[in-house]
Design a protein around this motif. Structure first.
Motif, mmCIF file in Angstrom:
data_model
loop_
_atom_site.group_PDB
_atom_site.id
_atom_site.type_symbol
_atom_site.label_atom_id
_atom_site.label_comp_id
_atom_site.label_asym_id
_atom_site.label_seq_id
_atom_site.Cartn_x
_atom_site.Cartn_y
_atom_site.Cartn_z
ATOM 1 N N LEU A 191 27.967 93.169 9.385
ATOM 2 C CA LEU A 191 27.889 91.846 10.008
ATOM 3 C C LEU A 191 28.718 91.780 11.289
ATOM 4 N N SER A 192 28.191 91.092 12.276
ATOM 5 C CA SER A 192 28.968 90.781 13.479
ATOM 6 C C SER A 192 29.909 89.624 13.134
ATOM 7 N N PRO A 193 30.877 89.316 13.990
ATOM 8 C CA PRO A 193 31.745 88.170 13.702
ATOM 9 C C PRO A 193 30.970 86.856 13.504
ATOM 10 N N ILE A 194 29.927 86.623 14.284
ATOM 11 C CA ILE A 194 29.155 85.379 14.122
ATOM 12 C C ILE A 194 28.343 85.421 12.826
ATOM 13 N N THR B 224 27.867 86.597 -5.765
ATOM 14 C CA THR B 224 27.354 86.764 -7.130
ATOM 15 C C THR B 224 26.933 85.414 -7.704
ATOM 16 N N ARG B 225 27.710 84.392 -7.430
ATOM 17 C CA ARG B 225 27.397 83.046 -7.938
ATOM 18 C C ARG B 225 26.200 82.420 -7.229
ATOM 19 N N PHE B 226 25.995 82.793 -5.956
ATOM 20 C CA PHE B 226 24.921 82.190 -5.157
ATOM 21 C C PHE B 226 24.007 83.273 -4.584
ATOM 22 N N PRO B 227 23.171 83.893 -5.421
ATOM 23 C CA PRO B 227 22.324 85.003 -4.968
ATOM 24 C C PRO B 227 21.336 84.607 -3.868
ATOM 25 N N ARG B 228 20.991 83.345 -3.788
ATOM 26 C CA ARG B 228 20.086 82.880 -2.722
ATOM 27 C C ARG B 228 20.718 83.131 -1.352
ATOM 28 N N ILE B 229 22.022 82.924 -1.258
ATOM 29 C CA ILE B 229 22.734 83.143 0.011
ATOM 30 C C ILE B 229 22.699 84.634 0.352
ATOM 31 N N GLU B 230 22.884 85.466 -0.650
ATOM 32 C CA GLU B 230 22.820 86.910 -0.430
ATOM 33 C C GLU B 230 21.442 87.301 0.094
ATOM 34 N N LYS B 231 20.392 86.775 -0.505
ATOM 35 C CA LYS B 231 19.027 87.126 -0.109
ATOM 36 C C LYS B 231 18.714 86.689 1.312
ATOM 37 N N ASN C 88 20.737 86.459 3.829
ATOM 38 C CA ASN C 88 21.545 87.180 4.812
ATOM 39 C C ASN C 88 21.164 88.658 4.793
ATOM 40 N N PHE C 89 19.993 88.961 5.394
ATOM 41 C CA PHE C 89 19.436 90.303 5.305
ATOM 42 C C PHE C 89 20.319 91.375 5.927
ATOM 43 N N LYS C 90 21.107 91.049 6.938
ATOM 44 C CA LYS C 90 21.989 92.053 7.541
ATOM 45 C C LYS C 90 23.024 92.529 6.531
ATOM 46 N N LEU C 91 23.344 91.695 5.603
ATOM 47 C CA LEU C 91 24.307 92.038 4.563
ATOM 48 C C LEU C 91 23.730 93.079 3.613
ATOM 49 N N SER D 53 22.954 97.830 1.796
ATOM 50 C CA SER D 53 23.187 98.087 0.377
ATOM 51 C C SER D 53 22.008 98.860 -0.213
ATOM 52 N N ILE D 54 22.227 100.085 -0.606
ATOM 53 C CA ILE D 54 21.182 100.924 -1.175
ATOM 54 C C ILE D 54 20.646 100.327 -2.481
ATOM 55 N N THR D 55 21.504 99.673 -3.251
ATOM 56 C CA THR D 55 21.086 99.087 -4.523
ATOM 57 C C THR D 55 20.013 98.026 -4.300
ATOM 58 N N ILE D 56 20.248 97.123 -3.383
ATOM 59 C CA ILE D 56 19.294 96.047 -3.122
ATOM 60 C C ILE D 56 18.049 96.596 -2.436
ATOM 61 N N PHE D 57 18.232 97.540 -1.520
ATOM 62 C CA PHE D 57 17.095 98.133 -0.832
ATOM 63 C C PHE D 57 16.163 98.818 -1.833
ATOM 64 N N GLU D 58 16.729 99.561 -2.785
ATOM 65 C CA GLU D 58 15.914 100.204 -3.815
ATOM 66 C C GLU D 58 15.224 99.176 -4.702
ATOM 67 N N GLU D 59 15.891 98.075 -4.980
ATOM 68 C CA GLU D 59 15.298 97.006 -5.789
ATOM 69 C C GLU D 59 14.047 96.459 -5.096
ATOM 70 N N ILE D 60 14.143 96.244 -3.805
ATOM 71 C CA ILE D 60 12.998 95.741 -3.039
ATOM 72 C C ILE D 60 11.884 96.786 -3.018
ATOM 73 N N LEU D 61 12.253 98.015 -2.769
ATOM 74 C CA LEU D 61 11.298 99.108 -2.663
ATOM 75 C C LEU D 61 10.507 99.311 -3.955
ATOM 76 N N HIS D 62 11.166 99.172 -5.083
ATOM 77 C CA HIS D 62 10.536 99.453 -6.376
ATOM 78 C C HIS D 62 10.130 98.200 -7.153
ATOM 79 N N SER D 63 10.199 97.055 -6.542
ATOM 80 C CA SER D 63 9.930 95.814 -7.274
ATOM 81 C C SER D 63 8.493 95.733 -7.784
#
Length: 187
Positions: free
Chosen positions: A9-12, A129-136, A138-141, A145-155
């Motif tokens: 992430l950039s500062p902004i 963890t409490r707000f997974p919608r926020i995680e989703k 913020n794609f730059k975040l 992450s290989i874990t999330i990328f693999e989840e998307i790839l294999h969904s």
């Protein structure tokens, strides 16, 4: 739980992530401002002229706690005193221990009300963890992450497999055997 270091992430981007997380946690809309000289205000909540919450975001990738503390003493403390908010919150991408939070809190007395008004790396990961919608959103975040990328790839494979298993579970055993047998007869 994913353990982000926030390096992607950039500062902004970091400021926007903190805004989204704290808005969700506090159930209020926080004001955010254009980049540049912010007079010590990255985010703000004003319920009225007497009750002001100021949030400062410090994105310190690959930096140290001593660098953060020095920056706070030299550049932020006077700004906070001049603003004199009812409550001051600090969010940083650095991991902090209880003693470090206590030192920061003491530096900003009486504006930081408790150590929980200081959000370090682990606190922000907890909010994600409490707000997974926020995680989703913020794609730059999560792109880093290989874990999330693999989840998307294999969904799709996981969804098809889950549906097939559910169908098999609800099918009488003799029908399942007939279906398997008929598959072998197809040319």
């Amino acid at each position: 739980m994913t353990d982000y270091d926030f390096k992607s992430l950039s500062p902004i981007d970091f400021e926007i992530l903190v805004r989204d997380l704290l808005q969700e946690d506090f159930k209020v809309r926080l004001e955010s401002f254009k980049t540049g000289q912010d007079q010590g205000i990255d985010l703000r909540y004003c319920s009225d002229s007497d009750h002001t919450l100021i949030i400062q975001c410090k994105h310190y990738v690959e930096s140290s706690y001593s660098d953060l503390l020095r920056q706070l003493k030299i550049h932020e403390l006077e700004k906070v005193k001049r603003l004199s908010p009812n409550r001051y919150i600090l969010a940083t991408s650095l991991g902090l221990n209880p003693n470090q939070k206590q030192k920061i809190m003491k530096l900003f007395e009486p504006f930081i009300l408790s150590p929980s008004d200081i959000y370090g790396k682990n606190d922000l990961n907890n909010l994600l963890t409490r707000f997974p919608r926020i995680e989703k959103q913020n794609f730059k975040l999560w792109l880093a992450s290989i874990t999330i990328f693999e989840e998307i790839l294999h969904s799709k494979v996981r969804n098809v497999s889950r549906d097939a298993l559910e169908n098999i579970e609800h099918m009488p055993s003799y029908m399942y055997k007939m279906k398997v047998f008929s598959k072998h007869l197809e040319f």
